[in-house]
Motif scaffolding. Structure first.
Motif, PDB file in Angstrom:
ATOM      1  N   LEU A 351      19.081  14.607 113.646  1.00 50.03           N
ATOM      2  CA  LEU A 351      19.330  13.833 112.432  1.00 50.03           C
ATOM      3  C   LEU A 351      18.064  13.083 112.035  1.00 50.03           C
ATOM      4  CD1 LEU A 351      22.843  12.317 113.275  1.00 50.03           C
ATOM      5  CD2 LEU A 351      22.359  14.265 111.780  1.00 50.03           C
ATOM      6  N   ASP A 352      17.882  12.888 110.747  1.00 50.85           N
ATOM      7  CA  ASP A 352      16.707  12.187 110.250  1.00 50.85           C
ATOM      8  C   ASP A 352      17.149  11.014 109.379  1.00 50.85           C
ATOM      9  OD1 ASP A 352      14.068  11.575 109.877  1.00 50.85           O
ATOM     10  OD2 ASP A 352      13.576  13.358 108.714  1.00 50.85           O
ATOM     11  N   THR A 353      16.199  10.186 108.999  1.00 51.42           N
ATOM     12  CA  THR A 353      16.489   9.021 108.164  1.00 51.42           C
ATOM     13  C   THR A 353      15.738   9.120 106.844  1.00 51.42           C
ATOM     14  OG1 THR A 353      14.659   7.789 109.147  1.00 51.42           O
ATOM     15  CG2 THR A 353      16.835   7.548 110.176  1.00 51.42           C
ATOM     16  N   VAL A 354      16.083   8.247 105.914  1.00 47.50           N
ATOM     17  CA  VAL A 354      15.390   8.190 104.630  1.00 47.50           C
ATOM     18  C   VAL A 354      14.854   6.774 104.413  1.00 47.50           C
ATOM     19  CG1 VAL A 354      16.651  10.060 103.528  1.00 47.50           C
ATOM     20  CG2 VAL A 354      17.601   7.763 103.461  1.00 47.50           C
ATOM     21  N   PRO A 355      13.709   6.657 103.754  1.00 53.35           N
ATOM     22  CA  PRO A 355      13.160   5.327 103.459  1.00 53.35           C
ATOM     23  C   PRO A 355      13.769   4.750 102.186  1.00 53.35           C
ATOM     24  CG  PRO A 355      11.635   7.002 102.713  1.00 53.35           C
ATOM     25  CD  PRO A 355      12.788   7.733 103.351  1.00 53.35           C
ATOM     26  N   VAL A 356      13.773   3.442 102.097  1.00 52.35           N
ATOM     27  CA  VAL A 356      14.263   2.781 100.886  1.00 52.35           C
ATOM     28  C   VAL A 356      13.524   1.460 100.720  1.00 52.35           C
ATOM     29  CG1 VAL A 356      16.145   1.549 102.035  1.00 52.35           C
ATOM     30  CG2 VAL A 356      16.351   2.115  99.605  1.00 52.35           C
ATOM     31  N   ILE A 357      13.358   1.059  99.489  1.00 49.11           N
ATOM     32  CA  ILE A 357      12.690  -0.213  99.185  1.00 49.11           C
ATOM     33  C   ILE A 357      13.593  -1.011  98.261  1.00 49.11           C
ATOM     34  CG2 ILE A 357      10.673  -1.312  98.143  1.00 49.11           C
ATOM     35  CD1 ILE A 357       9.097   1.221  98.794  1.00 49.11           C
ATOM     36  N   THR A 358      13.811  -2.265  98.601  1.00 51.53           N
ATOM     37  CA  THR A 358      14.602  -3.155  97.758  1.00 51.53           C
ATOM     38  C   THR A 358      13.688  -4.204  97.140  1.00 51.53           C
ATOM     39  OG1 THR A 358      16.565  -2.869  99.147  1.00 51.53           O
ATOM     40  CG2 THR A 358      16.528  -4.782  97.695  1.00 51.53           C
ATOM     41  N   VAL A 359      13.752  -4.302  95.832  1.00 50.94           N
ATOM     42  CA  VAL A 359      12.908  -5.241  95.088  1.00 50.94           C
ATOM     43  C   VAL A 359      13.800  -6.279  94.421  1.00 50.94           C
ATOM     44  CG1 VAL A 359      11.215  -5.490  93.226  1.00 50.94           C
ATOM     45  CG2 VAL A 359      11.210  -3.429  94.658  1.00 50.94           C
ATOM     46  N   GLN A 360      13.423  -7.542  94.521  1.00 55.40           N
ATOM     47  CA  GLN A 360      14.108  -8.619  93.811  1.00 55.40           C
ATOM     48  C   GLN A 360      13.137  -9.261  92.830  1.00 55.40           C
ATOM     49  OE1 GLN A 360      15.680 -10.286  97.738  1.00 55.40           O
ATOM     50  NE2 GLN A 360      17.275 -10.964  96.342  1.00 55.40           N
ATOM     51  N   HIS A 426       3.594   3.036 101.026  1.00 54.02           N
ATOM     52  CA  HIS A 426       2.249   2.594 101.419  1.00 54.02           C
ATOM     53  C   HIS A 426       1.566   1.789 100.307  1.00 54.02           C
ATOM     54  CE1 HIS A 426       2.596   4.995 105.014  1.00 54.02           C
ATOM     55  NE2 HIS A 426       2.900   6.054 104.294  1.00 54.02           N
ATOM     56  N   CYS A 427       2.317   1.478  99.254  1.00 50.98           N
ATOM     57  CA  CYS A 427       1.754   0.681  98.157  1.00 50.98           C
ATOM     58  C   CYS A 427       1.879  -0.807  98.472  1.00 50.98           C
ATOM     59  CB  CYS A 427       2.471   0.993  96.851  1.00 50.98           C
ATOM     60  SG  CYS A 427       2.282   2.700  96.293  1.00 50.98           S
ATOM     61  N   SER A 428       1.027  -1.602  97.884  1.00 51.46           N
ATOM     62  CA  SER A 428       1.110  -3.049  98.068  1.00 51.46           C
ATOM     63  C   SER A 428       2.339  -3.593  97.360  1.00 51.46           C
ATOM     64  CB  SER A 428      -0.136  -3.729  97.506  1.00 51.46           C
ATOM     65  OG  SER A 428      -0.152  -3.620  96.080  1.00 51.46           O
ATOM     66  N   ASN A 429       2.821  -4.717  97.833  1.00 52.27           N
ATOM     67  CA  ASN A 429       3.974  -5.352  97.194  1.00 52.27           C
ATOM     68  C   ASN A 429       3.659  -5.722  95.750  1.00 52.27           C
ATOM     69  OD1 ASN A 429       5.241  -5.088  99.633  1.00 52.27           O
ATOM     70  ND2 ASN A 429       5.333  -7.273 100.091  1.00 52.27           N
ATOM     71  N   GLU A 430       2.430  -6.137  95.493  1.00 53.60           N
ATOM     72  CA  GLU A 430       2.043  -6.523  94.133  1.00 53.60           C
ATOM     73  C   GLU A 430       2.119  -5.327  93.188  1.00 53.60           C
ATOM     74  OE1 GLU A 430       0.667  -9.339  97.049  1.00 53.60           O
ATOM     75  OE2 GLU A 430       0.304  -7.165  96.893  1.00 53.60           O
ATOM     76  N   TYR A 431       1.657  -4.171  93.648  1.00 58.37           N
ATOM     77  CA  TYR A 431       1.716  -2.960  92.820  1.00 58.37           C
ATOM     78  C   TYR A 431       3.173  -2.568  92.557  1.00 58.37           C
ATOM     79  CZ  TYR A 431       1.426   1.922  91.434  1.00 58.37           C
ATOM     80  OH  TYR A 431       1.582   3.112  90.766  1.00 58.37           O
ATOM     81  N   ILE A 432       3.998  -2.644  93.588  1.00 57.71           N
ATOM     82  CA  ILE A 432       5.411  -2.282  93.434  1.00 57.71           C
ATOM     83  C   ILE A 432       6.085  -3.199  92.416  1.00 57.71           C
ATOM     84  CG2 ILE A 432       7.635  -2.208  94.625  1.00 57.71           C
ATOM     85  CD1 ILE A 432       6.096  -1.368  97.151  1.00 57.71           C
ATOM     86  N   VAL A 433       5.852  -4.493  92.533  1.00 61.49           N
ATOM     87  CA  VAL A 433       6.473  -5.449  91.617  1.00 61.49           C
ATOM     88  C   VAL A 433       6.056  -5.168  90.177  1.00 61.49           C
ATOM     89  CG1 VAL A 433       6.479  -7.879  90.901  1.00 61.49           C
ATOM     90  CG2 VAL A 433       6.839  -7.277  93.304  1.00 61.49           C
ATOM     91  N   GLU A 434       4.771  -4.970  89.941  1.00 59.30           N
ATOM     92  CA  GLU A 434       4.294  -4.733  88.575  1.00 59.30           C
ATOM     93  C   GLU A 434       4.836  -3.428  88.004  1.00 59.30           C
ATOM     94  OE1 GLU A 434       2.672  -6.748  86.484  1.00 59.30           O
ATOM     95  OE2 GLU A 434       3.020  -8.221  88.087  1.00 59.30           O
ATOM     96  N   THR A 435       4.893  -2.391  88.838  1.00 60.39           N
ATOM     97  CA  THR A 435       5.401  -1.095  88.375  1.00 60.39           C
ATOM     98  C   THR A 435       6.883  -1.163  88.041  1.00 60.39           C
ATOM     99  OG1 THR A 435       3.753   0.045  89.734  1.00 60.39           O
ATOM    100  CG2 THR A 435       5.629   1.344  88.957  1.00 60.39           C
ATOM    101  N   ILE A 436       7.644  -1.766  88.919  1.00 66.74           N
ATOM    102  CA  ILE A 436       9.093  -1.851  88.704  1.00 66.74           C
ATOM    103  C   ILE A 436       9.412  -2.793  87.548  1.00 66.74           C
ATOM    104  CG2 ILE A 436      11.279  -2.537  89.750  1.00 66.74           C
ATOM    105  CD1 ILE A 436      10.043   0.146  90.729  1.00 66.74           C
ATOM    106  N   LYS A 437       8.651  -3.861  87.419  1.00 73.30           N
ATOM    107  CA  LYS A 437       8.860  -4.787  86.293  1.00 73.30           C
ATOM    108  C   LYS A 437       8.658  -4.056  84.966  1.00 73.30           C
ATOM    109  CE  LYS A 437       5.838  -8.033  85.610  1.00 73.30           C
ATOM    110  NZ  LYS A 437       5.044  -9.282  85.766  1.00 73.30           N
ATOM    111  N   LYS A 438       7.647  -3.212  84.867  1.00 74.23           N
ATOM    112  CA  LYS A 438       7.413  -2.436  83.650  1.00 74.23           C
ATOM    113  C   LYS A 438       8.582  -1.497  83.362  1.00 74.23           C
ATOM    114  CE  LYS A 438       4.134   0.679  81.407  1.00 74.23           C
ATOM    115  NZ  LYS A 438       5.196   1.593  80.960  1.00 74.23           N
ATOM    116  N   GLN A 439       9.106  -0.868  84.411  1.00 79.59           N
ATOM    117  CA  GLN A 439      10.248   0.029  84.215  1.00 79.59           C
ATOM    118  C   GLN A 439      11.492  -0.738  83.770  1.00 79.59           C
ATOM    119  OE1 GLN A 439      10.873   2.724  87.517  1.00 79.59           O
ATOM    120  NE2 GLN A 439       8.698   3.251  87.644  1.00 79.59           N
ATOM    121  N   VAL A 440      11.670  -1.942  84.291  1.00 77.63           N
ATOM    122  CA  VAL A 440      12.781  -2.784  83.841  1.00 77.63           C
ATOM    123  C   VAL A 440      12.664  -3.056  82.347  1.00 77.63           C
ATOM    124  CG1 VAL A 440      13.778  -5.110  83.973  1.00 77.63           C
ATOM    125  CG2 VAL A 440      13.237  -3.862  86.080  1.00 77.63           C
ATOM    126  N   MET A 441      11.471  -3.398  81.888  1.00 75.26           N
ATOM    127  CA  MET A 441      11.277  -3.696  80.478  1.00 75.26           C
ATOM    128  C   MET A 441      11.427  -2.460  79.595  1.00 75.26           C
ATOM    129  SD  MET A 441      11.085  -6.838  80.611  1.00 75.26           S
ATOM    130  CE  MET A 441      10.808  -8.118  81.832  1.00 75.26           C
TER     131      MET A 441
END
Length: 526
Positions: A351-360, A426-441
């Protein structure tokens, strides 16, 4: 004689899972068990303080066992854990939604008096597309329940065009789901046999369209198993469809009124400690202690590190039985190489696992309010899906779970689940936040003038087990061929997905096996 625990019986929930005395689907209650007073109790070690471990421990302590939980981290909850940072912000491991078919979990919460901690949401599965276009699966249809409200939801959704809706209807009408209306167990046998196919393989072979997979089904697959329709097993998806089609309350959604720590896991821990259960945090179990007599293995104890990350020799603790209630990776780490001679345990390593990232993301206004000119409305009070973003599902916790997450003078607290998480790990938290924030908008253009005033990123490299085709056969039973060793965890064998419900159900099943194999008392029995 004295009361030492509770055996399980099965009264039922109402159609919408809100009344314990109604005669619709299953929820578990408890009946008294009795034992001889004063006899020494058998000691069971539960490794892992997630829902599977907590559920196992509660079941065992109510049956009269001495129970100790060993958790390597400093917080309980496993994948449902939450905690506060130094500034008082609540951080969660993931987004937690309670489907109406979570009968095992509701039964446990009812026993602990926690059902009032759940807030009922509109019976709609809402999709948000780019530009603020809103569609969904609307199951509301007066008093008409399954399967007709589900048929209505799929035929009226604006997420697909008319031709695609007809093709979807044909696929579902010729699936085992229809058999489930009159023969649930027979339908489940058919669905289990489809584990060798991905959902996409099965769906496309029966006339479904690739566009339907992309726009409607992928967000659901991501939300359920963190992988898309081409990777997820047909068994996994069809199990959920069967529940939705046969039980009106199954598709109803609830969310906790606040943080999981405050409204779920800490009350469970309090219950255990009130009954003299032991909970040890930051105590990593390094290895199992076992005997091998002529090829017959027996677990007799555990070796526990004094500090979770320490290298000093661990402490040996003798017990009568061990329940490994870790996630998949934790279980693989603890099982000795010698135990892999047994096919039931060797399958775990396939059995294998999957990665996930939760952003607030916390904003200074209300993001999901599509008309920013409104003053009284705050936005969408529900779980939200999207096919147009790297987060499959999300919610505004300041609205859905206000007891903890609403802050006067501030606005939305979006919690977003990035699936698949591979490309961001492997991305920085800052990059993730900015990318996801843009997608939210991009989803909510009317909120583009709002500012993000706080953010959090939680990465899990090994989250759910990967519900890929041909994996179900490798899910182990809760009983193992090793004397004194048992397994719990939502990856273990049970007719549900890797979820909160699966974790709690596995805990009950593990406790039942323990009670059959190990007497409640070390000398007199029950």
């Amino acid at each position: 004689m004295r009361v030492v625990g509770w055996a399980v019986d099965q009264p039922r929930l109402s159609r919408y899972g809100c009344c314990l005395s109604c005669k619709k689907n299953k929820i578990r209650k408890y009946t008294r068990l009795y034992a001889t007073a004063g006899a020494p109790k058998s000691h069971i070690a539960v490794i892992g303080g997630g829902l599977a471990g907590l559920s196992t421990a509660i079941q065992l302590i109510d049956r009269g066992y001495k129970v100790s939980i060993y958790e390597s981290r400093k917080v309980l909850g496993g994948k449902v854990a939450s905690w506060m940072d130094k500034n008082g912000n609540h951080i969660e491991m993931g987004l937690h939604v309670f489907f109406g078919c979570y009968y095992e979990l509701f039964g446990l919460m009812s026993k602990l008096g926690l059902l009032d901690n759940l807030l009922l949401k509109e019976h709609v599965h809402q999709y948000v597309n780019k530009g603020g276009d809103v569609a969904g699966l609307d199951f509301r249809w007066g008093s008409i329940g399954a399967p007709w409200n589900g048929i209505k939801a799929f035929l009226t959704t604006q997420q697909l065009n008319t031709v695609e809706k007809i093709r979807n209807a044909w696929v579902l009408a010729t699936s085992p789901v229809v058999r489930g209306w009159i023969d649930y167990e027979g339908a489940m046998r058919e669905i289990r046999a489809l584990d060798k196919y991905s959902f996409a393989q099965w769906f496309l072979s029966r006339g479904g369209s690739a566009h339907s997979l992309e726009r409607l089904w992928n967000p659901i697959a991501y939300a359920l198993g963190f992988i898309d329709c081409h990777q997820i097993s047909a068994r996994c998806m069809l199990t959920i469809f069967l529940l939705f089609a046969t039980r009106s309350e199954a598709s109803v959604l609830r969310m906790l009124k606040g943080s999981p720590a405050q409204y779920l896991t800490h009350p469970m821990a309090d219950y255990l400690q009130q009954k003299q259960g032991e909970i040890f945090l930051r105590k990593k179990v390094r290895q199992l202690i076992y005997q091998n007599v002529n090829g017959q293995f027996q677990v007799t104890g555990i070796n526990v590190a004094e500090e979770a990350k320490g290298n000093a020799p661990g402490k040996k603790i003798d017990v009568d039985g061990v329940v490994i209630a870790c996630d998949l990776r934790g279980t693989q780490r603890l099982l000795p190489q010698e135990f892999r001679k047994f096919p039931e345990l060797d399958g775990i390593f396939r059995l294998d696992t999957v990665p996930v990232i939760t952003v607030q993301l916390r904003f200074n206004g209300w993001v999901t309010e599509l008309d920013q000119t409104k003053v009284t409305s705050r936005g969408m009070d529900n779980l939200l899906y999207s096919a147009d973003a790297d987060f499959s599902c999300f919610a505004d916790l300041a609205i859905t779970s206000p007891e903890t997450y609403y802050k006067p003078g501030e606005g939305s607290l979006l919690q977003l689940v990035i699936t698949p998480g591979d490309k961001y790990m492997h991305c920085s938290n800052e990059y993730i936040v900015e990318t996801i924030k843009k997608q939210v908008m991009d989803l909510f253009p009317s909120s583009r003038n709002l500012k993000c005033i706080w953010s959090s990123v939680v990465k899990l490299g090994h989250s759910l087990y990967k519900e890929a085709p041909n994996c179900d056969v490798n899910r182990p039973q809760q009983e193992t061929p090793i004397s004194g060793l048992f397994l719990a965890g939502s990856y273990t064998s049970q007719d549900y997905i890797d979820s909160m419900e699966g974790a709690v159900k596995s805990g009950r099943l593990a406790a039942e096996v323990v009670s059959k194999k190990i007497p409640v008392h070390t000398n007199t029995g029950t």
